[in-house]
Design an enzyme around this catalytic site. Structure first.
Site, PDB file in Angstrom:
ATOM      1  N   GLU A  76      91.635  55.404  -4.399  1.00  0.00           N
ATOM      2  CA  GLU A  76      92.208  54.086  -4.678  1.00  0.00           C
ATOM      3  C   GLU A  76      92.463  53.813  -6.156  1.00  0.00           C
ATOM      4  OE1 GLU A  76      93.227  51.614  -2.532  1.00  0.00           O
ATOM      5  OE2 GLU A  76      92.960  53.145  -0.970  1.00  0.00           O
ATOM      6  N   SER A  98      61.824  26.216  48.323  1.00  0.00           N
ATOM      7  CA  SER A  98      60.389  26.460  48.528  1.00  0.00           C
ATOM      8  C   SER A  98      59.699  27.087  47.332  1.00  0.00           C
ATOM      9  CB  SER A  98      60.189  27.365  49.745  1.00  0.00           C
ATOM     10  OG  SER A  98      60.681  26.718  50.878  1.00  0.00           O
TER      11      SER A  98
END
Lengths: 773, 158
Positions: A186, A467
């Site tokens: 770069e 239940s």
């Protein structure tokens, strides 16, 4: 007038002087404005760079895998864990993050990690296996180790609206080859320019003119950083000028290393769904599932190459492009002398090596659990802090347990739909798995579809619990040992209860049959509605509500008779909280998803320690554990033992609501508690009961876990007696109808039943026999 | 007369019968003969019933055999005591919670935590943890004694 005359007399000279003065003034004004502008820009450059550079999302981690002799973990499960952590399988582990596998052994070079209770250094260890458990654990010198642990895996994050994600790294952490590669590709003059490289601009200009298009950029790394860090993406001359000024200012204030480190953390390197991947730290995990420190040359070259265009060179979508780019980077590195030609050639031969499953579909797949983590975090943290402070959140999430739960849920729900000829996709399910004792939530399924990020039924689907509430009714009774014992006779007969508004409630048993006088434990074991309603009315609704509260439910409950049979609506997580109190010997511990929180800088911030509060006496818990075992051995839960070992002590309860709209099962072994719900989102009828639906999935999941038997020790204050179940009177061993039941001391029956002959009867019988009468 | 003829025999019979009857009802130990199964159809699950499993399988647990993981737990507990002695109570608790994850029925885990919270003057939590450990101590006399002693200290400090 005089002034006017004067002007008229020497117009040319005055005009010239005046223009000069104005020009001078304008010049100085521009200088001042320019300086002020520079000062302002400088302030911006300086302040942003020295302040908090980024809003960091928080990252959420799983539990730590503890390794020790006796651990139930197969070689394949360990391999899965290591692969998920990004460990590389090699022939011989020589560096952190590597492992090797042989027929009976797995050798691991673990990574070091900072835990709350101390740091765990990277170490080489070898595990041997016998069947599906760890039979040995030794260190590099073959010395036995009592235990070791692997680092937790990242399972998700908490992101701000823009969903920019990054994992900060320091320059010293980065492999030198990565730094060299980036600079080589770069900005070769990075260490010599002052922010702007005129040589670079000229070179790019020439290259672009030659090619007749914009083929090369002249921006330095500093300029690229300025563009990404301070400015927008506009490409105008003004912006270019500002970029150059800021770059120079940045170089004046900060060292090359500081600039480079910021670049390494700032740069955009990919996308994972809506999440943008910034910085090499996260990119390394994103593409390779490895920490950046462990990257090899071919991986380094790929990452450095992606800086030019992460989308264009996406290695999953455009693998050829990505490979060309990577090889080009390797060539540049070789040309620059960063590596030699042999290294470059060897790296070029390697595959791209990116993880097979693309992130977004592979790792961030536990939304239901993350949902609970976020909710528990919000009790202590602002949402904005969670999204921006980069907190590291360590949870109790167990990916192995979650994986088993999800796999089994998918197949069982499909199987039930086809077996009962339901419309495909109609049946939904949710489940929660908790570590008994520690109160840690290990796994959550909020939908039949794993990874579904919508409505979380495990936390938000509040459905009548049927239940599964009954243990609370029976515990309320058993807390009064002078009135109720497991052998107390209760009437399972039709019952009518008139509520305050005049409505009459007439519960019926599922099978529409009455069973007359039955022992109390049978009422729970066989889930008789009439008997439970009768018992509930006797002990009173306020007392039952109080029991439910003590078990850990904090939501609202209406004092209606139907509450006794589960008309109260709860989520699977609520039910898990209730049952955990029962499983943990009557000690309430808030269910915890979070273990601890660290700052972004890895400083310990907050721990979520274990806490407990005794809510029920151990004697009562022993009795209810007995009755819940009756459910599993003889009652509505017994089908579980078709697939689970008879030696395993389990306790649990089914739940079915009116018209079978909800199918529940909540049950536990000695170390795992699982709660499963099944039903339809439109609350429609299903053909499932608690036993035929939820229990089946519960059994599937429990059969995959390393269950230990429920510890059913006889506590002080409890004694066992033989009792006739039909009368509740004392019986005897071997006598038909007698059962060996636990009683809270002093509550056992004292009257003999028919099993125990009266002394005189014996004598008479003996005499009759002897005398032949 | 008949009655007077065999007084000793009758007395012996009486003694035998009255003396043995209570002895026939054991107070401990699992039964050897299963009681008659009582298996009315379960109301929650009508479609999945099989023959009743004898109720005598539900008996109190015998002491758990030494688990292979116990050396890991012992190591963690030992480390936790070290931190505790050094006054690093939070770290000690963090370590011993790792042991809790491996085996939550080890009573010494609760002793360490209760001691730490007692030292940190969090008496309520210390008491609860000591109470939680006590029923698990079972035959472990030393830990049981330590838990009882600690519990008395906590209660008197409250």
């Amino acid at each position: 007038m005089a002034k006017a005359r004067g002007r008229k007399k020497r117009p040319g000279k005055r005009k010239g002087n005046s223009r000069g003065r104005w020009l001078t003034r304008l010049f100085w004004l521009l200088v001042v404005v320019g300086l002020l502008f520079l000062l302002a820009v400088d302030a911006v450059v300086y302040q942003k760079f020295t302040g908090k550079k980024w809003s960091l999302p928080s990252h959420v981690y799983s539990r730590t895998l503890e390794l020790y002799q006796g651990l139930s973990l197969s070689r394949e499960q360990l391999k899965w864990e290591l692969d998920s952590l990004g460990y590389k399988q090699v022939t011989a582990a020589k560096a952190p993050g590597q492992y090797s596998v042989s027929s009976r052994r797995v050798e691991i070079f673990s990574r070091g990690f900072e835990f709350w209770d101390g740091s765990e250094p990277a170490k080489l260890m070898t595990l041997t296996f016998a069947g599906n458990s760890v039979s040995g654990l030794v260190d590099a010198k073959r010395v036995e180790m009592p235990l070791a642990r692997l680092e937790p895996m990242i399972i998700g994050g908490i992101y701000p609206a823009q969903k920019e994600d990054r994992e900060l790294v320091q320059l010293g952490q980065l492999p030198p080859a990565l730094v060299a590669a980036l600079v080589a590709v770069e900005d070769q003059g990075f260490y010599s320019h002052h922010g702007v490289s005129f040589r670079g601009i000229f070179r790019a200009f020439v290259a672009n003119v030659k090619q007749g298009r914009v083929a090369q950029g002249g921006s330095t790394l500093t300029q690229q950083l300025v563009k990404n860090f301070y400015l927008d993406q506009q490409r105008t001359l003004t912006r270019k000028a500002l970029e150059a000024i800021m770059s120079v200012l940045l170089e004046i204030h900060f060292s090359k290393d500081e600039i480079l480190e910021t670049y390494f953390n700032e740069v955009y390197l990919g996308q994972a769904g809506v999440r943008s991947i910034h910085g090499f730290g996260l990119a390394s995990r994103h593409y390779f599932q490895q920490p950046v420190e462990e990257l090899e040359l071919h991986q380094i070259a790929l990452l450095a190459g992606l800086v030019k265009g992460a989308s264009y060179y996406n290695p999953w979508r455009h693998s050829d492009r990505a490979q060309q780019r990577r090889n080009l980077v390797l060539d540049v590195m070789a040309r620059q002398g960063v590596i030699d030609a042999t290294q470059a050639a060897a790296a070029k031969k390697k595959p791209l090596d990116v993880v097979t499953s693309r992130p977004g579909g592979g790792r961030w797949e536990y939304p239901a659990y993350l949902d609970l983590v976020k909710r528990q975090l919000r009790e202590d943290y602002q949402a904005s802090d969670l999204e921006t402070e980069g907190l590291r959140i360590f949870t109790n999430f167990d990916p192995q347990v979650q994986r088993k739960l999800e796999r089994r849920m998918v197949s069982r729900v499909k199987n039930l739909e086809s077996g009962y000829r339901m419309t495909a996709g109609d049946l939904q399910s949710a489940a929660v798995i908790v570590r008994v004792g520690a109160g840690e939530v290990l796994a959550i399924a909020g939908d039949r579809q794993p990874g579904y990020a919508g409505f979380n039924r495990a936390l938000d689907a509040r459905r009548p619990m049927g239940s599964t509430i009954k243990p609370a009714v029976y515990m309320t009774a058993l807390e009064q040992p002078s009135l109720y014992t497991l052998s107390s006779q209760i009437d399972d007969a039709p019952i009518s209860v008139e509520s305050e508004n005049g409505e009459v409630w007439q519960p019926r048993n599922f099978g529409r049959e009455s069973h007359g006088q039955i022992p109390l434990y049978e009422g729970l074991g066989y889930s008789y509605n009439q008997a439970t309603a009768k018992l509930g009315m006797d002990v009173g609704l306020p007392a039952i509500i109080n029991t439910v509260r003590r078990l850990g439910y904090e939501g609202s409950m209406r004092e209606l008779p139907s509450l006794m049979l589960g008309a109260v609506e709860m989520s699977p997580l609520d039910v898990a909280q209730l049952y955990h109190t029962i499983a943990a010997n009557g000690f309430y511990s808030p269910l915890r998803a979070i273990n601890s929180v660290f700052t972004a800088e890895n400083v310990p911030l907050k721990r979520y320690p274990f806490a407990a509060e005794q809510r029920f006496d151990p004697t009562v818990i022993h009795l209810i554990h007995y009755a819940l075992q009756v459910v599993m051995r003889e009652g509505t839960g017994k089908s579980a033992y078709k697939r689970l070992s008879q030696d395993l002590v389990l306790a649990g309860k089914t739940g079915t609501t009116n018209d079978q709209r909800d199918s529940w099962f909540a049950g536990f072994s000695g170390n795992y508690l699982s709660v499963v719900w099944m039903g339809r989102d439109d609350n429609g009828k299903t053909p499932l009961t608690g036993g035929t639906g939820a229990l089946q999935l519960w059994t599937d999941v429990m059969s995959e876990l390393d269950n230990r038997s429920l510890v059913f020790n006889q506590p002080e204050g409890v004694s066992y007696h033989w009792v006739e179940t039909k009368t509740g009177l004392l019986g005897r061993k071997g006598c038909a109808g007698s059962r060996y039941l636990p009683f809270i001391d002093g509550s056992e029956p004292i009257e003999n039943g028919r099993c125990i002959p009266e002394p005189l009867d014996n004598v008479v019988d003996w005499l009759k026999d002897k005398l032949g009468w | 007369m008949v009655r007077m003829k065999y007084p000793l025999s009758i007395l012996l019979v009486l003694l035998f019968v009255t003396g043995c009857a209570p002895m026939m009802a054991p107070v401990s130990g699992p039964p050897s003969t299963p009681p008659a199964p009582a298996t009315p159809p379960p109301d929650d699950e009508p479609g999945d019933v099989r023959d009743g499993v004898p109720g005598d399988v539900i008996v109190p647990s015998s002491p758990a055999p030494e688990r292979a993981s116990s050396s890991a737990v012992a190591q963690l507990v030992a480390n936790a005591w070290e931190y505790s002695r050094a006054g690093e109570y939070d770290r000690s608790n963090a370590v011993v919670e790792r042991a809790l994850r491996i085996n939550h029925t080890e009573p010494e885990i609760y002793l360490v935590m209760a001691s730490n919270y007692f030292a940190m003057a969090q008496l309520q939590l210390a008491e609860q943890l000591a109470r939680q450990g006590l029923p698990l101590a079972g035959s472990n006399g030393a830990v049981k004694r330590d838990l009882q002693r600690l519990l008395s200290q906590i209660i008197s400090a409250k």
